[in-house]
Design an enzyme around this catalytic site. Structure first.
Site, short mmCIF file in Angstrom:
data_model
loop_
_atom_site.label_atom_id
_atom_site.label_comp_id
_atom_site.label_asym_id
_atom_site.label_seq_id
_atom_site.Cartn_x
_atom_site.Cartn_y
_atom_site.Cartn_z
NE ARG A 35 51.02 -18.85 4.14
CZ ARG A 35 51.90 -17.83 4.26
NH1 ARG A 35 52.74 -17.54 3.28
NH2 ARG A 35 51.91 -17.10 5.36
CD GLN A 45 56.90 -10.59 4.51
OE1 GLN A 45 57.83 -9.86 4.83
NE2 GLN A 45 57.06 -11.85 4.19
NE ARG A 101 51.12 -10.49 1.41
CZ ARG A 101 51.80 -11.39 2.10
NH1 ARG A 101 51.94 -12.62 1.64
NH2 ARG A 101 52.34 -11.09 3.25
CG HIS A 145 55.39 -15.14 -3.24
ND1 HIS A 145 55.36 -16.46 -2.89
CD2 HIS A 145 56.04 -14.50 -2.24
CE1 HIS A 145 55.97 -16.62 -1.71
NE2 HIS A 145 56.39 -15.45 -1.31
CG ASP A 158 63.41 -16.47 2.69
OD1 ASP A 158 63.26 -15.94 1.57
OD2 ASP A 158 62.85 -16.05 3.72
CD GLU A 218 58.74 -15.83 -4.16
OE1 GLU A 218 58.80 -14.60 -3.99
OE2 GLU A 218 58.88 -16.64 -3.24
#
Ligand code: TA6
Length: 292
Positions: free
Chosen positions: A62, A80, A85, A155, A200, A257
């Site tokens: 995170r 997602q 990742r 990101h 967002d 990002e």
């Protein structure tokens, strides 16, 4: 995918890149995730990582710079942000010379990835640190016999002193999809765009040079090959609802990002695509910040 043994930031396998000028970055093999970046001449880590971040195979840390591939967000059939990742990458090479320190990692299809996305591919991530800049470059090659399409993003979670005192320059006039307003599309009328709470948004076809501005310092963020930019701050609810955040983390980070989100990248067999994000710490005209 193997289950994750309990790891922490020290024991999870990583590379430490140290340029001759003192610029430093740390890259984990899990997710090829950059999780620390200190420009030359500075002791400030410009990347945020939560104190509750999880480490180990299959985890996405995170913070730092997760790689979203071959799907950005939850817009397709995959999990997602795709599987890159959550995959363990291999180190191809690590070098330090007069130009800086560089690591190159790679990921290829496995039974795990083909079960979700039935294509042969080769992905390479190059991380380069020198002076005031961190350069991250993702290259995807189609090693399959059929074409494929993907969306992708780098990101980064940038560490900031107070997220809600930051703003982003360069987005004025572009269209954006706002996940907090039911995915509706609007045109940005402001420039700079202040971060004032949870946000967002995917901004489409933005200029390639943006800036994340704090009262006392600026990050210049240049992207190449990525048409879109994503601006994210989880807000209070976003950090409270995720176990790998600590309450209050929303003040300490802003994600700005580089993405290929609006139009999937189409790759013919044998073809290659590259997207790059260059992050540069800009010296502050205002001098060092006052303590909070
Ligand atoms: O890039 C923004 C975003 O897609 C947000 O919608 C938010 O969900 C964020 O990424 C983090 O996603 P994650 O799966 O890591 O919790």
């Amino acid at each position: 995918m193997s289950e994750s043994p309990a790891r922490d930031s020290a024991t999870a396998e990583h590379l430490s890149l140290l340029a001759n000028d003192g610029a430093h970055a740390r890259v984990y093999l899990d997710g090829a995730q950059v999780a620390s970046w200190t420009p030359a001449g500075s002791t400030d880590d410009r990347l945020f990582v939560s104190r509750h971040a999880r480490y180990g195979a299959g985890q996405s840390i995170r913070g730092g710079i997760p790689i979203c591939f071959p799907q950005f967000g939850a817009t397709g059939a995959l999990q997602q942000h795709g599987f890159a990742r959550n995959s363990v990458w291999r180190v191809v090479r690590e070098t330090t010379d007069a130009d800086g320190a560089r690591a190159v990692l790679e990921l290829t299809d496995t039974a795990y990835t083909r079960a979700m996305w039935p294509f042969a591919f080769h992905a390479e991530l190059s991380v380069h640190v020198a002076g005031a800049a961190l350069t991250v470059e993702l290259t995807v090659s189609n090693t399959d016999s059929q074409p494929f399409a993907f969306t992708a993003a780098l990101h980064p979670y940038f560490r900031v002193r107070d997220a809600y005192a930051t703003h982003v320059e360069g987005l004025g006039g572009t269209r954006y999809r706002d996940a907090l307003q039911g995915g509706e599309v609007f045109r940005e009328t402001r420039d700079p765009v202040p971060v004032q709470g949870a946000v967002d948004r995917v901004y489409f076809d933005t200029p390639d040079v943006l800036a994340l501005v704090e009262p006392h310092r600026t990050l210049r963020i240049e992207k190449r090959g990525f048409p879109d930019a994503v601006l994210w701050n989880p807000g209070r609810e976003g950090t409270a609802s995720r176990a790998d955040f600590v309450a209050g983390d929303e003040y300490d980070m802003v994600c700005l990002e580089a993405g290929a989100v609006g139009r999937p990248v189409m790759l013919a067999p044998g073809a290659r695509w590259t997207g790059t994000q260059i992050m540069t710490a800009v010296a502050s005209a205002a001098g060092p910040p006052a303590p909070r």
